[in-house]
Motif scaffolding. Structure first.
Motif, short mmCIF file in Angstrom:
data_model
loop_
_atom_site.label_atom_id
_atom_site.label_comp_id
_atom_site.label_asym_id
_atom_site.label_seq_id
_atom_site.Cartn_x
_atom_site.Cartn_y
_atom_site.Cartn_z
N ILE A 1 10.14 4.41 5.85
CA ILE A 1 10.72 4.10 4.54
C ILE A 1 11.32 5.36 3.92
O ILE A 1 12.40 5.32 3.33
N SER A 2 10.63 6.48 4.07
CA SER A 2 11.18 7.75 3.57
C SER A 2 12.48 8.10 4.30
O SER A 2 13.44 8.57 3.68
N GLU B 1 0.82 -1.21 0.00
CA GLU B 1 0.00 0.00 0.00
C GLU B 1 0.86 1.26 0.00
O GLU B 1 0.56 2.23 -0.70
N VAL B 2 1.95 1.22 0.77
CA VAL B 2 2.83 2.39 0.89
C VAL B 2 3.64 2.59 -0.38
O VAL B 2 3.82 3.71 -0.87
N ASP B 3 4.17 1.47 -0.92
CA ASP B 3 5.03 1.56 -2.11
C ASP B 3 4.94 0.24 -2.88
O ASP B 3 5.60 -0.75 -2.52
N PHE C 1 14.59 5.98 5.57
CA PHE C 1 15.61 5.08 5.02
C PHE C 1 16.14 5.61 3.69
O PHE C 1 17.35 5.65 3.46
N LYS C 2 15.24 6.03 2.82
CA LYS C 2 15.67 6.53 1.50
C LYS C 2 16.48 7.80 1.64
O LYS C 2 17.48 7.99 0.94
N ASN C 3 16.10 8.67 2.55
CA ASN C 3 16.85 9.91 2.76
C ASN C 3 18.22 9.63 3.36
O ASN C 3 19.20 10.30 3.02
N GLN C 4 18.30 8.66 4.24
CA GLN C 4 19.59 8.31 4.82
C GLN C 4 20.52 7.72 3.77
O GLN C 4 21.73 7.89 3.83
N ASN C 5 19.95 7.02 2.81
CA ASN C 5 20.77 6.48 1.73
C ASN C 5 21.44 7.59 0.94
O ASN C 5 22.52 7.41 0.38
N LEU C 6 20.79 8.74 0.89
CA LEU C 6 21.34 9.87 0.13
C LEU C 6 22.18 10.77 1.02
O LEU C 6 22.89 11.64 0.54
N ASN C 7 22.08 10.55 2.33
CA ASN C 7 22.78 11.39 3.29
C ASN C 7 24.21 10.92 3.48
O ASN C 7 24.48 9.72 3.54
N SER D 1 20.03 0.28 13.13
CA SER D 1 18.61 0.52 12.96
C SER D 1 18.33 1.85 12.27
O SER D 1 18.89 2.89 12.64
N VAL D 2 17.46 1.82 11.27
CA VAL D 2 16.99 3.03 10.61
C VAL D 2 15.87 3.65 11.43
O VAL D 2 15.81 4.85 11.64
#
Length: 253
Positions: A111-112, A22-24, A114-120, A94-95
């Protein structure tokens, strides 16, 4: 994005799958693991996943035991009903930390994150910030009394009077400092999170010991420890090599 779910309850894992879709809808669940042992076996190999959703209470133990056996570099989002594990969760890659029942909006935020941390460039800084926030907001109170059956009545026993708690023939029992035994109608995992960690330590799957009941500690083979207590338990209390350093630090506090 490919994810792994570590969850021993089928309804919970199926619900998480539904919420993730549902989220993604692009999220793909590549594996569902149901136990500490199964997770150790699977995660010991190279995995094709970018994120792990991990329940803390599993059928054969606490999921933090997995990190004692396997180095996991994949980010983790923990899911559980017990928020007192939050600080420990931040120490093992842990994220985020989601309380059950999982809220779809909170899942989306995690989840957002996590995705932002991947870019951080500095995700560890984010983890430390989250940990400090949890510390500042923490107002945890611990169990002070258990109501137990004794003959034909219920009596309260103070946790401060308990020497150790152990599993015997499938039952959870408490031995007091005066060497009296009572049955506690709860799971060891639930009791562990209810007790003050400054006073009590989960030595192994069978025993939780209170600090003031410990008389001495002896070195055992392969880096293990033997914990002697008063009263003396029927079975030997052995602390694994993986927990030995933490146990000695706890005793030295």
């Amino acid at each position: 994005m490919k994810v792994i779910i570590v969850e021993d309850e089928l309804t919970a894992s199926e619900n998480l799958k539904y919420l993730l879709d549902e989220v993604d809808p692009t999220i793909e669940v590549v594996q569902v693991l149901e136990s500490v042992k199964q997770s150790i076996d699977y995660l010991s190999n190279d995995i094709d996943a970018e994120l792990i959703f991990m329940d803390i209470h599993l059928a054969d133990g606490i999921s933090f035991e997995i990190f004692d056996q396997v180095t996991i570099n994949t980010p983790v989002i923990f899911t559980t009903a017990y928020d007192q594990y939050a600080i420990k969760a931040f120490k093992v890659n842990s994220v985020d930390y989601l309380l059950k029942p999982i809220d779809p909006e909170e899942l989306s935020k995690a989840i957002s994150k996590f995705k932002n941390q991947n870019l951080n460039a500095d995700p560890i800084s984010n983890q430390l910030t989250g940990m400090f926030q949890l510390l500042q907001n923490s107002s945890k109170s611990y169990k002070t009394t258990y109501l137990v059956h004794h003959k034909d009545e219920l009596i309260p026993i103070k946790t401060d009077d308990i020497a150790y708690i152990f599993i015997d023939t499938g039952m959870v029992k408490a031995i007091t400092l005066e060497n009296k035994m009572y049955i506690i109608d709860k799971k060891m995992e639930d009791i562990e999170v209810e007790l003050d960690p400054k006073a009590f330590f989960r030595a192994n799957r069978q025993f939780i010991v209170q600090k003031k009941a410990v008389t001495n500690i002896k070195y055992y083979f392969n880096g293990k420890l033997i914990v002697n207590t008063n009263p003396v338990p029927k079975d030997r209390i052995v602390v694994s090599k993986a927990k030995a350093t933490a146990f000695k630090s706890w005793m030295d506090e």
